[in-house]
Write an enzyme that holds these catalytic residues in place. Sequence first.
Site, PDB file in Angstrom:
ATOM      1  N   CYS B 408       0.802  -1.217   0.000  1.00 20.54           N
ATOM      2  CA  CYS B 408       0.000   0.000   0.000  1.00 20.54           C
ATOM      3  C   CYS B 408       0.840   1.274   0.000  1.00 20.54           C
ATOM      4  CB  CYS B 408      -0.967  -0.005   1.174  1.00 20.54           C
ATOM      5  SG  CYS B 408      -0.163  -0.192   2.756  1.00 20.54           S
ATOM      6  N   HIS B 452      -2.205   0.652   7.097  1.00 23.15           N
ATOM      7  CA  HIS B 452      -2.522   0.961   5.703  1.00 23.15           C
ATOM      8  C   HIS B 452      -2.077   2.391   5.407  1.00 23.15           C
ATOM      9  CE1 HIS B 452      -4.437   0.171   1.945  1.00 23.15           C
ATOM     10  NE2 HIS B 452      -5.349   1.138   2.069  1.00 23.15           N
ATOM     11  N   ASP B 468      -8.109   5.885  -2.259  1.00 18.84           N
ATOM     12  CA  ASP B 468      -7.263   4.760  -1.859  1.00 18.84           C
ATOM     13  C   ASP B 468      -6.817   4.036  -3.118  1.00 18.84           C
ATOM     14  OD1 ASP B 468      -5.930   2.721  -0.752  1.00 18.84           O
ATOM     15  OD2 ASP B 468      -7.531   2.057   0.588  1.00 18.84           O
TER      16      ASP B 468
END
Lengths: 310, 652
Positions: B408, B452, B468
């Site tokens: 991520c 994250h 995202d």
Amino acid sequence: MNPSLHNVIAQTEQVILGKPHQIRLALACLLARGHLLIEDLPGVGKTTLAHVLARTLGLQFQRIQFTSDMLPADILGVSVYQRPGADSTSGDFKFHPGPIFAQMILADEVNRATPKTQSALLEAMEEQQVTIEGSTRPLPVPFFVIATQNPTNQIGTFPLPESQLDRFLMRIQLGYPDAQAERNLLAGVDRREIVAKLTPQMQAAELFALQQQVKQVHASPALLDYVQAILRHTRESARFVHGLSPRAGLSLLAAARAWALLHGRTAVIPEDIQIVLPGVASHRLQSVQDVQLSDGDKLARELIEAVAIP
Amino acid sequence: MKLTAPLVYGIIASILLVSAPHAEHLPLWVAALSTMMLGWRLYLAASANPLPPRWLLLTITLAGVGGLLIEFHTLFGREAGVTLLILLATLKLLELRTARDATVLIYLSNFIIITNFFYSQSIATALFMLFSLLVIMATWVHMHTGTLALKPRLRIASVLLLQAIPLTLLLFVLFPRVQGPLWGMPQDAYSRSGLDDTMSPGSMSKLSLSDAVAFRVAFKDAPPLREQMYWRGPVLWDYDGLTWKNRDGPTSISGQGVRTRLPQLDNIASPVDYTVTLEPHNKSWLFTLEMPTQLTIPATLTYDFQVLSKAPVSVRLRYDVHSQLAYRANAEETPYQLQRAVTLPRGLNPRARQLATEWRANLGDDEAVMRAALGYFNREGFIYTLEPPLLGANAVDDFLFGSRQGFCEHYASSFVFLMRAAGIPARVVTGYQGAEFNELGGYYIVRQSDAHAWAEVWLQERGWVRIDPTAAIAPSRIQGGLNAALPDNAALPFLARTQLPLLLRLRFNLDALTNQWNQWVLGYNTERQFAFLTRLGMEDVTWQKMALNLLIGVAVLVALFALFMLRRLYTPKPDPAQALYLRFCRKLARAGLVRAAHEGPQDFAARVIHGKPERAGAINDITARYLALRYAGQDDAFALRELRRAVAAFKL
């Protein structure tokens, strides 16, 4: 079991037919150095039992038939003045021992005598000695009294007071023999002849040793708890006129010890207590419901069932 | 009292048990020295050789203390103190000569128990220390009884510990609490893993290998969807080509009004209320769902919507939060911040800049550029992986046009880079995404593996909007968690993997238990104590009242124990033989053969044998053994054991 004890029982059973339990109770009573009261109708074998036991155990035997005109001296003995003669240089009183100076006494129909005479016997039983005219004479050892008593409702009897009854370790009843035993009795030879032929199976010393052994039989704390529970119950229950005395407790334990020894055990178990309890307690207990007609055996059985074994 | 070898073994075992958990943080040479001395003492006890002379012990002691001084430069504080304590305890074993030494060592091992809680307050530690305490107590009992066998010794020790429970509970509930952690040592920071205030390639993937709990959440009403669970943490503005950080610091008071604006939320909707129990992570962030509007503990909401506590979180913290899941954040932003949000390091990543400029030229508005970037991630075969290849100096270029494998942080970082290159203000937000529901406890668990990173872009009229980019490559990461998004053989922590239902259940059970432990045992602080005592009916709780109640309670408990023991002293002990016989009777009673209370054992046996002739042997055997034990005065352990065995083996 001690072999000579076994022989004693075997021989007695040959004469007294169908009463093995009573024979053993009588023996236990003897071993516990107590005295036995047999209460039953005339002719059921009370005298024979006493006679057989005396013969088999090798004891001197005396029978005293109690009557209402009997005096204490008739039992204990008297001193008689003897003139000086060939055998004696000066005149003197000589004691003639009464029938009580024997190792086994059968006091027949003890409740026919007057209370005065009764108490003379019972004092001798308790003290193991008699005092006559100031001098104390010991009674022979062993000293065992089997007293018989007719049922108290018969005519011409002086029922023994409770305090006197307490002196007897046990009271048993012989009862009628069963049909088979009676048939054998009727078919067999005369009992008197058999008794005359009996041979002693035991020495006096051996009997004495056995009596000492009884004292050695172990009574554990748990068993004493049980005995105490029984005594406490008779004292606390509303069923009985009065509870068992400490002497009754001692008697119970002594009888149970003897019973255990008779059965070859070295320790008393609750069953021993239970089996001797009717014999030991029945003449000491009275029901509050009906003092006159209370059945001691039944009361004793009730007592056993009422007390849990701790 | 004589110091027998078994007693010495017991004392060695006590010291060993309480010191063993320290092994991992003791200096290696201390651990080795202590083990050596334990072994030496063990050998001396076994071989009955004399103990070492005093001058030798003194030399070792001085050398050890000198070594500690070199190692820690002090003898105080947690690390140095505990190390010194353990070193001296093992040395003391070597001069264990008299009862007095044994007593000292037993007290010392009790004291070392406490030091273990400086490092860990978990249930496992508590249980292990309870076990150690049992061993110490058994040794202590051994010291005072001498001849007793191990089993009765352990029994006495257990009884002592059990008797201590009511007193312990009383002390726990009523002892006045002080603010702060249960065994807190101010100078010793908790070194725990957690989100950092910087982000570089690999930092997130490293964190996702840890299954440690970050925080637990209980929602008051219906929980939000998993893909809405963005737990906001550090917001990172400044990129140096490798690392993202916040150079100005989270709260730049100096430029208030000019450089920054106060956080401003409008058009809020979808409220949600929940309680967070945050594990200490030694940083100030309080994690909340985007965006928080109310918090029950004192905290600051920074200009970029980070929630910061007044001090680093060094103890477990509980707070209630009110969040709005739909919002418009800072639709007006200061020029300084907007400028900051498009700044990029000079000269790096030319190809990415090129790509972004192309998009800017070809596509009209900002949103089209965003979509192009997400589409690029989606189409060009990017792979979501925990183990991406290493990247060079132009990390974004290498990633976007070379390896195309990343976690991520790679996606968030590249996306923000592309946006800034295209002139769209953007920043990196880190935190946690998702949560795992514990059905047993009715709460959610957020683990470090849920860490994250995502992006926020600032759009005209819409303010800061969450984007995202990971969702463009691996939407399952957002919807199903890490294990759904990664291939099976990935090096995920054990607990983050999908497991058999049984294991899963066990795991939730364990976590529910741990949560209760945290909430009620470790988290029983001043506030909870007051609340609890008030609920128990104590009015206006003061520490004086607590102390008074404590004393009364202790007195009452001790009096109760004393009464109980005196009663035991005066009531006859039940005969063990009788107890066994009654068990035998119960077995028979179950078969319908009930012994009357007045029935003698022999009569009963005869009656039972009449009913069950096939068991005559066993019944006679048990009855005879019982009669011998209870009435014939036979009093030995062997006979009792035989009776126990016979009764246990008896079956109808």
